[in-house]
Design an enzyme around this catalytic site. Structure first.
Site: not given
Ligand code: SER
Length: 323
Positions: A11, A14-15, A146, A176
């Site tokens: 990844g 990714g961010q 998730y 984040i």
């Molecule tokens: N930033 C993530 C989300 O909003 C949380 O781990 O899914």
């Protein structure tokens, strides 16, 4: 972590990966750090500064090939489907987050990989978890796919530590906030989007209500937490893949007020959608005393210093090339 490590980042575009990879390359040398991602459209700075492998973590063979070819000793497993995207396609989220993580752990067990970072999230908590000062040890009954995959990932990682003596570490990242790469498909994405829109249009429509308060962290602190945990003395760790880490917590209207200090005519409106329900099941503030005690965790940024830096960086980019 020693200088001879061969490091794989999944990844990497990714961010978090897109900022972690250059930092690792700076610390360990460009050729020591293999960036990988399922995406094909990779920013040139990532692709040109060191080795890059196109990699789907669901492909065991390809994963094995990459780990063998580069004699990988350390993995940062940053690829995942986030909370909001996960609710759009739960089967896919399950596959990537559960099978992908298991593949990474299995290959590590059977190769030269000694140490891994596998992130968890505040999404591991759920509606029955205490929301204020959420303790390290508490109820983990999330109601998003998730979150369920993150709890399973924590437990599985801890299992590999105990059963196979693999050194797996991870923390429960808050939302984040960063200015290099946009997050994709998370519930906390509003705390990033608000800055882009403030700089671009001086107005933002938020998808959660003004009172929503979630734990957040600025990217420099996220990178610091990640590397500090990886550098910690294994013998001092009582926890492994499930550390609470806190940066800051704020309500959306408090963030808007902070932005207004820099952009006085900034306005915000609220149109909560399905992500409100997710946000309402997550902590408001986090107790991270275990991380502080076991590996000396301490964040540097608060709401005001983060806001100032975000706006400075985004304004500069907006003037140079647009956002
Ligand atoms: N930033 C993530 C989300 O909003 C949380 O781990 O899914």
């Amino acid at each position: 972590m020693n200088k001879k490590e061969k490091i794989l980042v999944t990844g990497a575009a990714g961010q978090i990966g897109s900022e972690l990879t250059p930092l690792l390359r700076e610390r360990y040398g460009n050729i020591q750090v293999i960036a990988s991602d399922i995406k094909t459209d990779i920013p040139s700075d990532l692709k040109d500064s060191g080795p890059f492998e196109h990699l789907d973590v669901l492909s065991n063979e390809r994963l094995f090939e990459v780990v063998k070819k580069h004699r990988i000793t350390l993995i940062f497993h940053m690829s995942a489907i986030l909370s909001a995207s996960g609710e759009q396609n739960p089967q896919h989220a399950w596959k990537v987050n559960i099978e992908g993580t298991r593949n990474i752990l299995e290959i590590s067990k059977d190769s030269e990989v000694k140490k891994l970072f596998i992130p968890s999230s505040i999404a591991a908590f759920g509606p029955s978890t205490p929301r204020e000062d959420t303790p390290q040890e508490t109820i983990l009954r999330p109601n998003t796919v998730y979150g369920i995959t993150k709890v399973a990932g924590e437990l599985l990682s801890n299992y590999y530590v105990a059963r196979y003596k693999l050194d797996v570490r991870g923390c429960r990242y808050p939302g984040i906030i960063s200015h290099k790469t946009l997050p994709g498909g998370g519930t906390t994405d509003y705390a990033v989007a608000i800055f882009y829109e403030a700089v671009r249009k001086k107005t933002y429509t938020c998808f959660v209500n003004k009172e929503t308060m979630l734990p957040m962290m600025y990217m420099p602190d996220c990178l610091k937490a990640t590397l500090d945990l990886m550098d910690a003395n294994f013998k001092k760790l009582q926890h492994h893949a499930d550390f609470n880490v806190a940066g800051m917590s704020f309500k959306v209207h408090e963030l808007a007020r902070e932005i207004k200090k820099h952009i006085p005519d900034f306005t915000i409106s609220y149109e909560p959608d399905y992500r409100q329900k997710i946000a309402d099941t997550w902590p408001r503030t986090i107790d991270d005393s275990a991380a502080r005690q076991e590996w000396g965790w301490e964040p540097e940024y608060d709401l005001s210093s983060m806001t100032e830096d975000m706006l400075k960086e985004l304004r500069r980019r907006h003037q140079e090339s647009g956002l």
